[in-house]
Design a protein around this motif. Structure first.
Motif, PDB file in Angstrom:
ATOM      1  N   VAL A   4       8.657  -1.159   9.681  1.00  0.00           N
ATOM      2  CA  VAL A   4       7.286  -0.611   9.657  1.00  0.00           C
ATOM      3  C   VAL A   4       6.288  -1.639   9.133  1.00  0.00           C
ATOM      4  O   VAL A   4       5.080  -1.477   9.321  1.00  0.00           O
ATOM      5  N   PHE A   5       6.782  -2.722   8.491  1.00  0.00           N
ATOM      6  CA  PHE A   5       5.885  -3.744   7.961  1.00  0.00           C
ATOM      7  C   PHE A   5       5.500  -4.789   9.004  1.00  0.00           C
ATOM      8  O   PHE A   5       4.716  -5.691   8.702  1.00  0.00           O
ATOM      9  N   GLY A  30       0.781  -1.239   0.000  1.00  0.00           N
ATOM     10  CA  GLY A  30       0.000   0.000   0.000  1.00  0.00           C
ATOM     11  C   GLY A  30       0.808   1.282   0.000  1.00  0.00           C
ATOM     12  O   GLY A  30       0.233   2.371  -0.069  1.00  0.00           O
ATOM     13  N   TYR A  31       2.117   1.216   0.070  1.00  0.00           N
ATOM     14  CA  TYR A  31       2.960   2.415   0.065  1.00  0.00           C
ATOM     15  C   TYR A  31       3.382   2.773  -1.355  1.00  0.00           C
ATOM     16  O   TYR A  31       3.726   1.888  -2.145  1.00  0.00           O
ATOM     17  N   LEU A  32       3.387   4.071  -1.671  1.00  0.00           N
ATOM     18  CA  LEU A  32       4.047   4.542  -2.880  1.00  0.00           C
ATOM     19  C   LEU A  32       5.542   4.564  -2.622  1.00  0.00           C
ATOM     20  O   LEU A  32       5.997   4.638  -1.471  1.00  0.00           O
ATOM     21  N   ALA A  33       6.328   4.525  -3.691  1.00  0.00           N
ATOM     22  CA  ALA A  33       7.785   4.485  -3.534  1.00  0.00           C
ATOM     23  C   ALA A  33       8.282   5.681  -2.736  1.00  0.00           C
ATOM     24  O   ALA A  33       9.119   5.548  -1.834  1.00  0.00           O
ATOM     25  N   ARG A  63       0.065  -3.700   6.300  1.00  0.00           N
ATOM     26  CA  ARG A  63      -0.032  -2.781   5.171  1.00  0.00           C
ATOM     27  C   ARG A  63       0.014  -1.347   5.685  1.00  0.00           C
ATOM     28  O   ARG A  63      -0.038  -1.091   6.895  1.00  0.00           O
ATOM     29  N   LYS A  64       0.056  -0.416   4.768  1.00  0.00           N
ATOM     30  CA  LYS A  64       0.108   0.995   5.139  1.00  0.00           C
ATOM     31  C   LYS A  64      -1.089   1.391   5.981  1.00  0.00           C
ATOM     32  O   LYS A  64      -0.970   2.182   6.943  1.00  0.00           O
ATOM     33  N   ASP A  65      -2.282   0.833   5.664  1.00  0.00           N
ATOM     34  CA  ASP A  65      -3.492   1.200   6.399  1.00  0.00           C
ATOM     35  C   ASP A  65      -3.616   0.484   7.741  1.00  0.00           C
ATOM     36  O   ASP A  65      -4.610   0.629   8.445  1.00  0.00           O
ATOM     37  N   GLY A  66      -2.613  -0.303   8.110  1.00  0.00           N
ATOM     38  CA  GLY A  66      -2.634  -0.988   9.392  1.00  0.00           C
ATOM     39  C   GLY A  66      -3.251  -2.378   9.357  1.00  0.00           C
ATOM     40  O   GLY A  66      -3.194  -3.101  10.356  1.00  0.00           O
TER      41      GLY A  66
END
Length: 358
Positions: free
Chosen positions: A66-67, A53-56, A99-102
């Motif tokens: 963080v993952f 879910g992260y952009l570069a 994911r980025k959204d948790g």
């Protein structure tokens, strides 16, 4: 003299680094990215963007921890993975990632250490696969098999209870009735004794049918003499009334454990019953053999075969499904195919190792 115009770069002369970049950027089912020696993200492919879910621009330069969920950070799992990869060259694991959204997903992760020509660690390549759906399907399958296992166990307990009740109550009562009829016949005139003798014969036939029922519910030979003899007794009793010939071949290295034996017996019982109902066969054959730390069984017939069954839905009947579920619940496999030369063959294998008994 004019120079030849430049030609496009031959694809076979394209720099290997460019080929690798194109390969990585075309993959969307895998997160493929690079870490520096400290674990900071230095590259990011479209697959990583889709899965995590992260952009570069949002993730490059940040530490890959963080993952990981809080419980993994508490045990310093990300740093441990890099240590192992740096020491042995590779680390592989399955577990929860963020994911980025948790939200969490179940991931297969491979970390490969990258060294230069002097053996210095230059970073890590990391490949992550999202296995959430596969894990969910595996869990659903395990739960289904657990429920089927409980159902099979409950069925066997109920069969045993009914068999005991019939044997200890109904059969004993009918035997007592037969004895009284015989006593009565000895005290009556001949013209009346004949009627009583016919009643006694009916009672004897009923006792025979009840004993056959007890055998089908819980074959005593299975516990007393083993699987092969129990199947032989069943086949002789069942096929004789159906007008079908049978053959039984076995080359077992050892007797299967009790639970495995009853599983094999029930599958064979259902397979033979299906031959009677659907195959229009004249012969059924069962073979038992030891194979791959288990028991391999084949139930074949000379009937119409799978493709020409009189009932097109026969393969979806409860009996067919139950055979497959029994085999798979026991840790084995089951199949139904046409037999070369005509007829059908049910083939299944169940393990008979110590683990299978547990």
């Amino acid at each position: 003299m004019t120079a030849d115009p430049p030609h496009p770069l031959d694809p076979y002369e394209r720099p290997p680094v460019e080929d690798y970049r194109l390969l990585v950027e075309s993959v969307v089912d895998y997160a493929i990215f690079m870490l520096d020696p400290l674990g900071r993200v230095v590259s990011w492919n479209p697959g990583a963007e889709r899965i995590k879910g992260y952009l570069a621009e949002e993730i490059v330069g940040r530490h890959f921890s963080v993952f990981y969920p809080a419980e993994s950070l508490a045990t310093r799992k990300p740093w441990h993975e890099l240590e192992v990869a740096g020491e042995v060259g590779r680390f592989e694991d399955e577990g929860w990632r963020l994911r980025k959204d948790g939200s969490r997903f179940w991931a297969n992760v491979v970390i490969t250490a990258l060294f230069d020509d002097q053996g210095r660690l230059r970073g890590f390549a990391k490949v992550t696969r999202d296995l959430t759906e596969r894990r969910r399907s595996e869990q659903a399958l395990r739960e289904q098999r657990r429920l089927v296992g409980h159902l099979v166990e409950a069925q066997e307990l109920e069969r045993r209870r009914i068999a005991w009740d019939v044997h200890d109550d109904s059969i004993q009562a009918m035997v007592a009735v037969g004895m009284r009829l015989q006593l009565l016949a000895g005290r009556l005139p001949a013209e009346h004794a004949a009627v009583v003798h016919r009643l006694d014969e009916t009672v004897r036939e009923t006792i025979g049918r009840l004993r056959g029922l007890v055998f089908r519910l819980r074959p005593p030979e299975l516990e007393r003499h083993g699987l092969a003899e129990a199947l032989d007794h069943y086949l002789a009793d069942a096929t004789g009334s159906w007008g079908i010939d049978y053959r039984l071949r076995h080359s077992l290295d050892h007797e299967p454990p009790a639970d495995t034996a009853i599983t094999i017996f029930r599958i064979c019982q259902e397979a033979v019953n299906n031959v009677r109902k659907h195959a229009r066969a004249t012969t059924v054959e069962i073979s038992l053999s030891s194979a791959d730390e288990g028991t391999l069984v084949e139930v074949s017939d000379d009937g119409v075969g799978v493709g020409r069954l009189s009932d097109p839905n026969a393969l979806e009947h409860f009996g067919t499904i139950e055979m497959r579920e029994r085999a798979e619940t026991a840790g084995g496999w089951w199949s139904l195919t046409d037999r070369p030369g005509g007829g059908a063959v049910v083939q299944f294998w169940v393990p008979t190792t110590v683990e299978a008994e547990r």
